[in-house]
Design a protein around this motif. Sequence first.
Motif, PDB file in Angstrom:
ATOM      1  N   ARG A 168       0.838  -1.212   0.000  1.00 39.41           N
ATOM      2  CA  ARG A 168       0.000   0.000   0.000  1.00 39.41           C
ATOM      3  C   ARG A 168       0.859   1.243   0.000  1.00 39.41           C
ATOM      4  O   ARG A 168       0.405   2.316  -0.323  1.00 39.41           O
ATOM      5  CB  ARG A 168      -0.913   0.002   1.228  1.00 39.41           C
ATOM      6  N   TYR A 169       2.109   1.142   0.435  1.00 40.45           N
ATOM      7  CA  TYR A 169       2.980   2.311   0.526  1.00 40.45           C
ATOM      8  C   TYR A 169       3.727   2.571  -0.771  1.00 40.45           C
ATOM      9  O   TYR A 169       4.550   3.464  -0.854  1.00 40.45           O
ATOM     10  CB  TYR A 169       3.995   2.133   1.657  1.00 40.45           C
ATOM     11  N   THR A 174       1.798  15.649  -7.074  1.00 39.15           N
ATOM     12  CA  THR A 174       0.572  14.882  -6.847  1.00 39.15           C
ATOM     13  C   THR A 174       0.791  13.736  -5.859  1.00 39.15           C
ATOM     14  O   THR A 174      -0.161  13.140  -5.395  1.00 39.15           O
ATOM     15  CB  THR A 174       0.022  14.311  -8.159  1.00 39.15           C
ATOM     16  N   ARG A 175       2.041  13.463  -5.533  1.00 43.12           N
ATOM     17  CA  ARG A 175       2.379  12.434  -4.528  1.00 43.12           C
ATOM     18  C   ARG A 175       1.793  11.072  -4.860  1.00 43.12           C
ATOM     19  O   ARG A 175       1.390  10.321  -3.960  1.00 43.12           O
ATOM     20  CB  ARG A 175       1.939  12.864  -3.116  1.00 43.12           C
ATOM     21  N   LEU A 199       6.019   6.463  -0.674  1.00 42.72           N
ATOM     22  CA  LEU A 199       6.576   7.265   0.414  1.00 42.72           C
ATOM     23  C   LEU A 199       8.095   7.305   0.392  1.00 42.72           C
ATOM     24  O   LEU A 199       8.719   7.933   1.232  1.00 42.72           O
ATOM     25  CB  LEU A 199       6.082   6.726   1.758  1.00 42.72           C
ATOM     26  N   TRP A 207      10.612   8.865  -1.440  1.00 43.23           N
ATOM     27  CA  TRP A 207      10.945   9.871  -2.440  1.00 43.23           C
ATOM     28  C   TRP A 207      11.498  11.106  -1.744  1.00 43.23           C
ATOM     29  O   TRP A 207      11.283  11.326  -0.559  1.00 43.23           O
ATOM     30  CB  TRP A 207       9.704  10.273  -3.250  1.00 43.23           C
ATOM     31  N   GLY A 208      12.235  11.885  -2.523  1.00 42.06           N
ATOM     32  CA  GLY A 208      12.735  13.154  -2.023  1.00 42.06           C
ATOM     33  C   GLY A 208      12.801  14.166  -3.146  1.00 42.06           C
ATOM     34  O   GLY A 208      13.086  13.827  -4.299  1.00 42.06           O
ATOM     35  N   LEU A 209      12.513  15.399  -2.796  1.00 43.93           N
ATOM     36  CA  LEU A 209      12.656  16.526  -3.715  1.00 43.93           C
ATOM     37  C   LEU A 209      13.475  17.559  -2.957  1.00 43.93           C
ATOM     38  O   LEU A 209      13.139  17.893  -1.824  1.00 43.93           O
ATOM     39  CB  LEU A 209      11.274  17.087  -4.082  1.00 43.93           C
TER      40      LEU A 209
END
Lengths: 376, 376
Positions: free
Chosen positions: A277-278, A300-301, A305, A307-309
Amino acid sequence: MTELPQDNLTMLSLVKEGGELEISLARLPMPQPRDHEVLVRVLATPINPSDLGLLVGAGDVSTARASTRDGLPVITATIPPAGMRAMAGRVGEAMPIGNEGCGTVVKVGASPEAQALLGKTVALLGGAMYAQYRCLPAAMCMELPVGTDPADGASCFVNPLTSLAFTEVMRREGHTAIVHTAAASNLGQMLVKICASDGIPLVNIVRSAEQVALLQGIGAKYVLNSSAETFQDDLTAALIETGATLGFDAIGGGKLASQILGAMEVAAVKRMKTYSRYGSDTHKQVYIYGGLDLGPTTLTRNFGLSWGLSGFLLTPFMAKAGPETVGRMRKRVVDELTTTFKSHYSHKISLTEALNPNVLAAYNAKRTGEKYLICP
Amino acid sequence: MTELPQDNLTMLSLVKEGGELEISLARLPMPQPRDHEVLVRVLATPINPSDLGLLVGAGDVSTARASTRDGLPVITATIPPAGMRAMAGRVGEAMPIGNEGCGTVVKVGASPEAQALLGKTVALLGGAMYAQYRCLPAAMCMELPVGTDPADGASCFVNPLTSLAFTEVMRREGHTAIVHTAAASNLGQMLVKICASDGIPLVNIVRSAEQVALLQGIGAKYVLNSSAETFQDDLTAALIETGATLGFDAIGGGKLASQILGAMEVAAVKRMKTYSRYGSDTHKQVYIYGGLDLGPTTLTRNFGLSWGLSGFLLTPFMAKAGPETVGRMRKRVVDELTTTFKSHYSHKISLTEALNPNVLAAYNAKRTGEKYLICP
C-alpha cells in the motif's frame, strides 16, 4: 604591458527601498593586487541564470527604462511588493555581478603563486566579473593552456562543474542513471557528453522537436519532448529501460518534477514482486537546481513514500564532496575544455550593450539555445 | 484454556477488476502455530490512517452500500478510474487488514521462545490483525507486563515508534528542534511528551482553538493554529525562537509544507551576516509521513536552494537505524506504555460494527480527536 586606466568600469545592481531596481555602470577605482592577488583584464564572462538572479532578481524587466548618469547607461525597473520581500536582505547595497569569467593576468602581487600567473590566460570564479578588471587571490584562478580562446574559458566553472556534480551525486547516492530537464541547454549538452563517455544512461527531457533533434545530433539516446501527448508514457518507458531513480530539474515550477517521480514509481513498482500500500521502497530523488519556471511546484504524490525533492546548489555540494573530488572535477574541465565542456554563445555583447533594455529583456528570457557572453 | 473455534473471523478488502471495492468478513480456517509460532486471540487493534490506506484505499466511501453473505456483513463501494490505476497491483486479491494489535497467547508451537509466551499478553505487529485470532512468529510479539489493558497494548508500534523515530531523525541529521503538523493526534500527543522529557523544542501546528487548548493542557509550549490569520507570522516567530529546521507533516496536500520551509528560511536568513541570492545555506527539511489531505502539495520555493521535502515511512527508517536503535526505542515504548505512549480511543467497535457504512464513513474521516479501536 599597456598602461592601466585609472577607472574600472563595473556593472552594479541596486535594490532601492521604494521598490526600484537600478542596474548601472560605474567607474570604480582600479584595484591594486596585494601580495597573494592578481589583477585580471576580463575578456569574456557569460550570463548564467544564476547571474540573472542577482542582476535582475524580482525586478519586472517589462518596466525597464533607460537613462544615463555621468555619461554611462542606467536601467531602472519596478520591483513588485512580493518581490521586495524576497530581496529585503540586499536593499540599499549596490552589488557587483558575474559569477565567472576568463581573462588575462595584467598585474600581480609579490607572492610566487601570483608572480607565476603574469601574462597567463586564466578562468575565474568569485563574483564581480561584469567589469573590465577583476582583482582576486591567485588561488581563485585556474590557469588555462596558452592560446585558449577567452570565449572557451569563460564558462569553466558553473556549467561544467554542475554537470559533473550530477554524476558525482549519482554515484554517491547509489543511483545508476539520470533524468535531466531543460536538457538542450549548454549544461545539458555537456551532461550528454559526460554520460556518453562515462557509460551513464541519461534520459533527456526537452520542450520542442528542434531540441530533440539537437540532442540526438550530439548522440543522445533518450530524448523526450515534454510537449508531446505521449510524454508521460515515453518517460515511463525510458525509466523502465534505464532504471533511473535520480533527476535534476532546471525548471522548478509546474508538474514536471512530480511527473518524473511518478514515472520512476511506475517503473519501480514494475520491478516489485508483491503489492504494498505504501508503493515501492525504491528511493526516488529529484533535485531542483534552477527556476526557469518561477511558479509553484505541484506534487501529486502518486509515488509512494520513498521519495525526495530537494534544492541543489553547486557550492555546498563541492564543500561536502571535498577538495580531492573537486580537484578531479576541475582537472577534467581543463582537459576537455574545447570538447565536452565547449560552450556555445548566440550573442556577444559589451557591458554597455548589456544595459540596453531590449537586450536585457532578451537575455533575461533565458531561452534554451540562446546564451549571452559579455566581452567587457 | 477454552476450546478454540474452528473458524477465524477475518476482515478482508478486495479490489475488483470492474472498479469495485468489497470489504467483508470471512470465516477462514483457524491457523495452527508451527514450532516457532504462537496463536494470539486478538483483543484490541486500532484503526490507523495507514490501515485505512489498505482497507479503503482509493474507494469512494460515500458510495458504500451494505449487504450480507453467508450471514456476514459485506460493504461494496465504487473506486473511481484514477484510483483504480493506483490500486492496479492488488486487483483480485482479498487482503487482510490491521497493522498492529494486542491479545493473549492461547496456543503455542514447540520452540522454547513460543512456549515462553503461553498465556501472556503481547503486542503484535505484522498485518492481518482485524481478525479474532492471529498466528505469527514468537519473535514478532512484544511481551507486555501482566495486567496490561489490551487497549493500552494495541498501539505499541505505529504511533509510539513513529514519534520516537522523529527524534531519532532529528539527531541523526543534526537538527535541534522539530515542527509537527496535525499535532493534536495521538501521535502528536506522544511527541509532545517525548520532546518535553528529552528537552527538544517542539513547534506544534494544529487546526483549531480546541486543539490548541488540548496540547497546552498537556504542557506543549509552542502550539500554533494554522487557521489563525496570524499563522505565518506566529510560525516564523516560533522558528526564530526554536531554530527548528526539521518538520514532520501528516497532512501532505496543500501549502503547509511550503509555509513551514518558507518560515524556516526567514528564520535562517535572520541569522545570516551577508546577503546571498541563493538564500540561506541552512538545510531545511520537511518529511511528509501522512496524507490527511490527499490533494497536491504546492511549493512556492521561496526558501532558497538548501531544502528537502521527502516521504517518510517507519519501516525503512528502522531498517536504516539498525537493531540497536530499534531495540532501545521498543524498550522505551514498553516502559512508558501507560504514560508517554498512552493512546486515547473515542470509539470501541466490533469487527461487525466496523462493516457498518455509517461507522466506516466516521472512522475513514480521520478526524483528529477521534480514534477507533476494534475489539474483535
